[in-house]
Design a protein around this motif. Structure first.
Motif, mmCIF file in Angstrom:
data_model
loop_
_atom_site.group_PDB
_atom_site.id
_atom_site.type_symbol
_atom_site.label_atom_id
_atom_site.label_comp_id
_atom_site.label_asym_id
_atom_site.label_seq_id
_atom_site.Cartn_x
_atom_site.Cartn_y
_atom_site.Cartn_z
ATOM 1 N N UNK A 149 0.824 -1.209 0.000
ATOM 2 C CA UNK A 149 0.000 0.000 0.000
ATOM 3 C C UNK A 149 0.857 1.258 0.000
ATOM 4 N N UNK A 150 2.022 1.164 0.633
ATOM 5 C CA UNK A 150 2.886 2.332 0.773
ATOM 6 C C UNK A 150 4.298 2.015 0.310
ATOM 7 N N UNK A 198 9.112 7.241 0.889
ATOM 8 C CA UNK A 198 8.986 8.503 0.156
ATOM 9 C C UNK A 198 10.314 8.890 -0.489
ATOM 10 N N UNK A 206 10.997 6.134 8.927
ATOM 11 C CA UNK A 206 10.794 6.008 7.488
ATOM 12 C C UNK A 206 9.444 6.621 7.147
ATOM 13 N N UNK A 207 9.465 7.605 6.279
ATOM 14 C CA UNK A 207 8.206 8.195 5.830
ATOM 15 C C UNK A 207 7.768 7.513 4.556
ATOM 16 N N UNK A 208 6.498 7.147 4.542
ATOM 17 C CA UNK A 208 5.956 6.409 3.412
ATOM 18 C C UNK A 208 4.868 7.219 2.733
ATOM 19 N N UNK A 209 4.757 7.067 1.427
ATOM 20 C CA UNK A 209 3.625 7.652 0.716
ATOM 21 C C UNK A 209 2.863 6.534 0.020
ATOM 22 N N UNK A 210 1.624 6.824 -0.294
ATOM 23 C CA UNK A 210 0.749 5.789 -0.818
ATOM 24 C C UNK A 210 1.162 5.357 -2.221
ATOM 25 N N UNK A 254 -3.193 2.720 -6.374
ATOM 26 C CA UNK A 254 -4.173 1.674 -6.061
ATOM 27 C C UNK A 254 -4.574 1.030 -7.397
#
Lengths: 228, 228
Positions: free
Chosen positions: A108-109, A112, A128-132, A135
């Motif tokens: 899903x992620x 970033x 850890x920064x995640x972005x989507x 989909x």
């Protein structure tokens, strides 16, 4: 196995002339050249679906994330790693297929910021920064013409409610739900225990089955939905 | 393979009476019941080391993270998943072994908060906070008696400097360095290109070698260091 081969000889050939796209396995979302985020999907369900559809006479395209299973014979095989690669490959084939079975456990992620060098572990904490991720199912649902669209959900809580929401939001024809908290269901095992919910709200409960037999049950439902 | 089997018959039996602990593969650090953080280690180097040590007559304990390789015959095999499980198993055997070869790519960090239910993807961003895993090599270095301690490093930059620092900090006897940026070296391939640095500062460069042959080169150096 020999048993599977003998079984395949007695399978009805009701998917001759059909083209079916199956996705399988996890995706890996890189953090740096050595680390990644992934999930426990083994790919077994998707590979079983690809074999079952092939045995019924369909032309099968299997798009697989990293797994340790050999590509099935008689199936067009595409290997990908990340969710974005999976998306690109799925879109490449979407227009030409009659059904898409998204059994892959697409992440899903994704991180970033990808680091080109291995992140050094000097700090006692790290964030850890995640972005989507895209989909993929939602995108297919929006584009969908004649294609039958089948999703999978690995749920651990509020199973039926979460799945019904997905059907509507993503314009699916049906969704296959694993309760991954049950023994004998879900990841890395050869069997599964699922519920199938169709877009008209019908809920079917399946007992513990091996993934090849379950694939045929899923394809029985899918075959009925494909336009003639 | 047959070639490896025939080769093994001509291998010197200089490790008879030795007990060698080898770790292999990645570890997986769970985020929730479906997601985890891991790395690209295939386990091939560690399994090759275990086989080479076995072929030279050693009693071998192989502690492996998740890989898709079959456990080698004639080797005591322990399967683990997380860094903490790897640490516990290594410590369980440490006192009884003559050498430890830590070829596993143990995750440096693990998610600080494990979620018992699958984290829902409602937000467009997500942050994972990580805390440091136990440093198994450092812990072994602190406890070390007669044991020869061999580390691995997968470096992408400042290779020799980073590795020399590790030898001192962790009280290692030697370190095997992969430059994972070179083709034919590192993860998921059958060959490797390494440098070996010993604690006296000696640096040896090895050409592209298959992982079994390289294992023997590593064991040649290790055998010289083991107390008689």
């Amino acid at each position: 196995s020999i048993v599977d081969f003998v079984k395949s000889l007695f399978v009805k050939k009701d998917l001759v002339g059909r083209k079916i796209l199956v996705t399988a396995g996890p995706t890996r979302e890189p953090i740096d050249p050595v680390r990644y985020i992934s999930n426990y999907s083994s790919g077994k369900m998707g590979y079983a679906l690809a074999k079952a559809a092939r045995d019924r006479g369909a032309e099968v395209i299997l798009i697989s994330g990293p797994t340790s299973i050999d590509p099935p014979i008689g199936v067009m095989f595409e290997r990908v790693s990340t969710a974005e690669q999976m998306r690109d490959k799925v879109l490449q084939y979407f227009d030409e297929v009659d059904a898409v079975i998204m059994s892959a456990a697409v992440a899903d992620y994704r991180p970033m910021n990808y680091s080109n060098v291995k992140i050094k572990k000097d700090d006692s904490e790290m964030t850890i920064r995640l972005s989507k991720n895209p989909d993929i199912l939602k995108e297919l649902g929006d584009k969908k013409g004649r294609q039958v669209l089948i999703g999978f959900a690995a749920e651990t809580d509020n199973i039926v409610m979460n799945a019904s929401k997905k059907i509507k939001e993503k314009n699916l024809d049906m969704i296959v739900i694993n309760d991954v908290t049950q023994p004998g269901a879900g990841f890395e095992v050869d069997t599964n225990i699922v519920k199938i919910i169709t877009k008209d709200g019908d809920i079917k409960d399946f007992p513990l089955m091996n993934k090849y037999d379950l694939s045929h049950a899923i394809l029985d439902l899918a075959a009925n939905l494909m336009v003639r």
